[in-house]
Design a protein around this motif. Structure first.
Motif, PDB file in Angstrom:
ATOM      1  N   PHE A 517      12.169  -6.495   3.694  1.00  0.00           N
ATOM      2  CA  PHE A 517      11.019  -6.063   4.041  1.00  0.00           C
ATOM      3  C   PHE A 517      11.080  -6.368   5.706  1.00  0.00           C
ATOM      4  O   PHE A 517      11.905  -7.017   6.322  1.00  0.00           O
ATOM      5  N   SER A 518      10.137  -5.881   6.311  1.00  0.00           N
ATOM      6  CA  SER A 518       9.824  -6.163   7.875  1.00  0.00           C
ATOM      7  C   SER A 518       8.401  -6.532   8.155  1.00  0.00           C
ATOM      8  O   SER A 518       7.468  -6.324   7.083  1.00  0.00           O
ATOM      9  N   VAL A 519       8.331  -7.455   9.022  1.00  0.00           N
ATOM     10  CA  VAL A 519       6.866  -7.951   9.362  1.00  0.00           C
ATOM     11  C   VAL A 519       5.997  -6.754   9.438  1.00  0.00           C
ATOM     12  O   VAL A 519       6.117  -5.694  10.195  1.00  0.00           O
ATOM     13  N   GLY A 520       4.998  -6.929   8.582  1.00  0.00           N
ATOM     14  CA  GLY A 520       3.849  -5.886   8.629  1.00  0.00           C
ATOM     15  C   GLY A 520       3.913  -4.967   7.635  1.00  0.00           C
ATOM     16  O   GLY A 520       2.945  -4.235   7.343  1.00  0.00           O
ATOM     17  N   VAL A 549       2.916 -16.101  -1.115  1.00  0.00           N
ATOM     18  CA  VAL A 549       1.633 -15.347  -1.022  1.00  0.00           C
ATOM     19  C   VAL A 549       0.683 -16.313  -0.573  1.00  0.00           C
ATOM     20  O   VAL A 549       0.110 -17.231  -1.450  1.00  0.00           O
ATOM     21  N   SER A 550      -0.006 -16.391   0.473  1.00  0.00           N
ATOM     22  CA  SER A 550      -0.895 -17.420   0.991  1.00  0.00           C
ATOM     23  C   SER A 550      -2.219 -17.147   0.164  1.00  0.00           C
ATOM     24  O   SER A 550      -2.870 -16.130   0.107  1.00  0.00           O
ATOM     25  N   GLY A 551      -2.905 -18.211  -0.451  1.00  0.00           N
ATOM     26  CA  GLY A 551      -3.966 -18.252  -1.129  1.00  0.00           C
ATOM     27  C   GLY A 551      -3.964 -17.423  -2.310  1.00  0.00           C
ATOM     28  O   GLY A 551      -5.124 -16.977  -2.778  1.00  0.00           O
ATOM     29  N   ALA A 552      -2.849 -17.397  -3.135  1.00  0.00           N
ATOM     30  CA  ALA A 552      -2.869 -16.516  -4.231  1.00  0.00           C
ATOM     31  C   ALA A 552      -2.730 -17.294  -5.663  1.00  0.00           C
ATOM     32  O   ALA A 552      -2.238 -16.494  -6.540  1.00  0.00           O
ATOM     33  N   MET A 561      -1.728  -6.277  -3.487  1.00  0.00           N
ATOM     34  CA  MET A 561      -1.005  -5.753  -2.598  1.00  0.00           C
ATOM     35  C   MET A 561      -1.377  -6.858  -1.444  1.00  0.00           C
ATOM     36  O   MET A 561      -2.077  -7.567  -1.143  1.00  0.00           O
ATOM     37  N   VAL A 562       0.029  -7.235  -0.862  1.00  0.00           N
ATOM     38  CA  VAL A 562       0.090  -8.166   0.249  1.00  0.00           C
ATOM     39  C   VAL A 562       0.806  -7.704   1.439  1.00  0.00           C
ATOM     40  O   VAL A 562       1.483  -6.449   1.542  1.00  0.00           O
ATOM     41  N   LYS A 563       0.360  -8.187   2.613  1.00  0.00           N
ATOM     42  CA  LYS A 563       1.221  -7.905   3.963  1.00  0.00           C
ATOM     43  C   LYS A 563       2.112  -9.049   4.191  1.00  0.00           C
ATOM     44  O   LYS A 563       1.680 -10.135   4.378  1.00  0.00           O
ATOM     45  N   ALA A 574       3.683 -13.867   2.829  1.00  0.00           N
ATOM     46  CA  ALA A 574       2.875 -12.569   2.915  1.00  0.00           C
ATOM     47  C   ALA A 574       1.249 -13.061   2.845  1.00  0.00           C
ATOM     48  O   ALA A 574       1.035 -14.271   2.229  1.00  0.00           O
ATOM     49  N   GLU A 575       0.313 -12.302   3.049  1.00  0.00           N
ATOM     50  CA  GLU A 575      -1.050 -12.622   2.884  1.00  0.00           C
ATOM     51  C   GLU A 575      -1.665 -11.633   1.917  1.00  0.00           C
ATOM     52  O   GLU A 575      -1.284 -10.257   1.943  1.00  0.00           O
TER      53      GLU A 575
END
Length: 587
Positions: A517-520, A549-552, A561-563, A574-575
Motif C-alpha cells: 500500500f501507499s499512504v492514502g 486499524v484504529s478504533g476497530a 473500508m479503511v484508509k 489505518a483508520e
C-alpha cells in the motif's frame, strides 16, 4: 440382516453403496431411508479406471524368472501381469506339479518367453505392481463359480454347516458336465432348479470364451467381467436383499436383465429412482463417502478411532476421547465399552474403505482376559458380514489385534484421492520457521552472486516473510554485516518453500515495490482480531501483511473500508472511513 443396494450413475463414474439394517427383508414395501439403515460398503468405478479383476486376456509371456518361480506376461496393459508357478495350468487342464513334492518342475520348464497363454486377472494392478494373473480360469455366476479346467464341487465355507450339506446334496444332483464348480455364499436358500439354470448359462458363456480365445491375438481382451453394480448384487445373499434402487434408466434395465437370468424372484425389488434430491443425499451416503477420507472416526460414546496408512499395513488406534464412564463405573468397564464400540466401527471402516493387507488395531489396554475375549468376539461377529477373506490373530497382552484382509482392488480412498504434491504423501511439510532459516542461508548466496545492488526484492510466502521480519530472525544482523537491505513480496497462494529474487536496485526503489500500500490508499479489509497492545484497535491482514486499524476493536469479523495512514516494512496503520469509524472509548 437385511440389505439395500443403491446405485448412482454419473457421466464419469458409477458409485454403489450397500446399506444394512437389522431385521428380515420386506419386499412388499419400499425401503425407507429412515428405517435404521447404515452404510456398510462403498464402491466407485470410473470410466478410465475400471477394475479388471475377473477379465480374461490372451497374453504373451514376456519374461520367465526361475529364481522367483514367476513369469511376467504382456496382456496389453501399461505394466506386465505377474504369473506365479502355482497359477499355471498345463494343457488338458492339469495343474502344474508343485515343487518339493518329488516330481516338481521349475517354471521355465512349464512356460517359455514368447508363448501365448490365456490368463485371468485375480488382483488389480496396485501402486507399482502389475496385475496378478492365473491360468486357472473361473466364471462367476450369481450362485456358482464355474471352472472349465477344474474338477469336482465345493461349497463356500462361510455358509452354516447345515446349509452347506443341503447345497452339496443339491449340486451333486445337477449335471455339471466338464469342469468344476464352487457353490457361492449367495446360494444360501436356493433350489436345484436355480443351480441347473445357472450351470446351463455358465457353460454357454464358457463356449463363447473358448471361441474368442482361439480367434484373439496376444494382448486382446477375451472376456470382460460384469460392471460394478452387477458384481455387488451378485454377491448379496438372496434372503438378505430387500431391494436395489438405481438412478439411471440404462443401468436399471441392465440390472433387471441380469436378475431375470439368474434370480427372477429378486427382479421386483429393483426400483428406478427419479426424485429431484440426489439418491445418495436422500440416504445419507454422501457423508459416508466424505468420512472415508477422514483420519478420525468418532464413536457413539465419545471415543474415537485414528486410521493411519503405511506402505505395508494400516494402523487403527482406539482412544477413549471424551468418554469417562457413567456414574461410579470402574475404569475397566469404561475401557471395555469403548473397545467394544471400536471393534464394530473398525470392521465397518475396513469394509467401507476396502482396506486390505496387514491391519493392526491398537485397542485400549484391558486388564481382564474376559474383557479382551469380549472385544475379540464382537469383532469376529462383525467380520461375518464381510465378504472379503480375513484372518484375525488373538488379541495380545498389549491390546493389539493383528489381522489380514485380502487386497484385490483399490479402495474408495485410493480412487478418490491422489498423492499430495506438496508433502509427497509424507503428511508433513517444513514449518515457516524452518523455511525462513533456509531462506537466510540463500540470502548470503544472493549477495555473493551479485554484490552491486543496494537492496533486493525476494518473493516468499507471507508466513515466511513474517518469520524473517521478527527481531530474532537474524535478518537485521545479516543486513548490517552485508550492508544490503532485503524486502519481501508474495501472496498466500505461494508454496511455503518459494524463494525467488524478483528485483534489485536502490533501497528506495525496492522499498516502494515491496510495500502493498501507499499512504492514502483506501482498502477493503476484514477485521480479524483485537489489537494485542491497543484494546481499542483491530487487526486486519492482507497476505499476512498486518494492518492495524484504529478504533476497530468492535468491528471484529466485519469487512470495512479503511484508509492507510502509514506504511512500514512489516506493518501498516489505518483508520476506518467515514461514519463506520468506531467512537473512541468513553464517549
Amino acid at each position: 440382516m437385511k440389505k439395500t443396494i443403491l446405485v448412482s450413475v454419473d457421466p464419469g463414474e458409477t458409485r454403489v453403496a450397500t446399506l444394512e439394517a437389522e431385521g428380515k427383508p420386506d419386499r412388499s414395501s419400499k425401503a425407507n431411508p429412515g428405517d435404521g439403515w447404515q452404510v456398510s460398503e462403498l464402491y466407485v468405478e470410473r470410466k478410465g479406471r475400471k477394475s479388471i479383476v475377473g477379465n480374461i486376456y490372451k497374453g504373451k509371456v514376456d519374461n520367465v524368472l526361475p529364481g522367483m518361480e514367476a513369469a511376467f506376461v504382456d496382456i496389453g496393459l501399461e505394466r506386465n501381469g505377474f504369473l506365479h508357478v502355482d497359477e499355471i495350468v498345463l494343457p488338458g487342464g492339469k495343474e502344474a506339479p508343485k515343487r518339493g513334492h518329488g516330481d516338481g518342475v521349475r517354471i521355465n520348464e512349464l512356460i517359455k518367453p514368447g508363448q501365448e497363454i490365456v490368463v485371468q486377472v485375480v488382483k488389480d494392478p496396485l501402486k507399482s505392481k502389475g496385475a496378478r494373473l492365473s491360468m486357472q480360469l473361473s466364471i462367476a455366476g450369481r450362485y456358482l463359480v464355474y471352472m472349465p479346467q477344474g474338477g469336482g464341487t465345493g461349497v463356500s465355507k462361510r455358509l452354516p454347516d447345515g446349509e452347506r450339506q443341503r447345497l452339496r446334496k443339491l449340486i451333486d444332483k445337477v449335471d455339471i458336465g466338464s469342469g468344476g464348480v464352487i457353490v457361492r455364499t449367495a446360494a444360501q436358500g436356493v433350489g436345484q432348479r436355480d443351480f441347473a439354470r445357472e450351470v446351463l448359462y455358465l457353460h454357454k458363456l464358457d463356449e463363447v470364451i473358448q471361441r474368442r480365445a482361439e480367434e484373439a491375438a496376444a494382448g486382446d481382451l477375451i472376456f470382460q467381467e460384469a460392471d460394478l453394480s452387477i458384481r455387488v448384487l451378485r454377491d448379496v445373499l438372496a434372503e438378505e436383499m430387500e431391494g436395489c434402487v438405481i438412478d439411471d434408466q440404462q443401468q436399471y434395465e441392465r440390472v433387471r436383465n441380469f436378475l431375470e437370468r439368474t434370480a427372477p424372484d429378486l427382479v421386483d425389488g429393483v426400483e428406478i429412482y427419479d426424485d429431484r434430491e440426489p439418491i445418495f443425499e436422500r440416504w445419507g451416503v454422501t457423508e459416508a463417502f466424505d468420512s472415508t477420507l477422514s483420519r478420525r472416526v468418532d464413536l457413539p460414546s465419545g471415543g474415537y478411532l485414528i486410521i493411519d496408512y503405511a506402505e505395508a499395513l494400516t494402523v487403527i488406534d482406539v482412544n477413549s476421547g471424551s468418554f469417562t464412564g457413567r456414574g461410579k463405573g470402574r475404569l475397566e468397564d469404561t475401557i471395555t465399552k469403548v473397545n467394544v464400540e471400536a471393534a464394530v466401527e473398525a470392521v465397518r471402516q475396513l469394509r467401507m474403505r476396502d482396506i486390505g493387507g496387514i491391519i493392526v488395531i491398537d485397542f485400549i489396554d484391558m486388564a481382564r482376559s474376559r474383557n479382551r475375549e469380549q472385544v475379540l468376539k464382537t469383532m469376529r461377529k462383525a467380520l461375518e458380514e464381510d465378504r472379503t477373506k480375513t484372518y484375525v490373530v488373538e488379541i495380545s497382552p498389549l491390546g493389539l489385534v493383528e489381522m489380514t484382509r485380502q487386497n484385490v482392488t483399490d479402495g474408495v480412498r485410493e480412487i478418490l484421492t491422489k498423492r499430495c504434491p506438496t508433502c509427497d504423501g509424507e503428511g508433513v511439510v517444513s514449518s515457516e520457521e524452518t523455511v525462513s532459516i533456509e531462506v537466510m542461508r540463500q540470502l548470503d548466496d544472493v549477495v555473493a552472486a551479485d554484490p552491486s545492488p543496494e537492496a533486493y526484492l525476494i518473493r516468499v510466502n507471507p508466513k515466511v516473510a513474517r518469520e524473517l521480519l521478527k527481531a530474532d530472525s537474524g535478518l537485521r544482523e545479516l543486513e548490517e554485516r552485508t550492508g544490503k537491505r532485503f524486502h519481501f513480496e508474495g501472496g498466500d497462494a505461494l508454496a511455503l518453500d518459494t524463494f525467488e529474487v524478483t528485483g534489485s536496485g536502490s533501497d528506495e526503489k525496492i522499498t516502494e515495490r515491496s510495500l502493498p500500500f501507499s499512504v492514502g490508499d483506501e482498502v477493503l479489509v476484514e477485521i480479524e482480531e483485537p489489537h494485542m497492545y491497543n484494546p481499542d484497535d483491530g487487526v486486519a491482514r492482507v497476505d499476512s501483511y498486518v494492518v492495524s486499524v484504529s478504533g476497530a476493536a468492535g468491528e471484529v469479523g466485519e469487512r470495512r473500508m479503511v484508509k492507510i495512514s502509514s506504511v512500514g516494512r512489516a506493518e501498516a496503520t489505518a483508520e476506518l472511513i467515514g461514519s463506520e469509524a468506531a467512537a473512541p472509548a468513553g464517549e
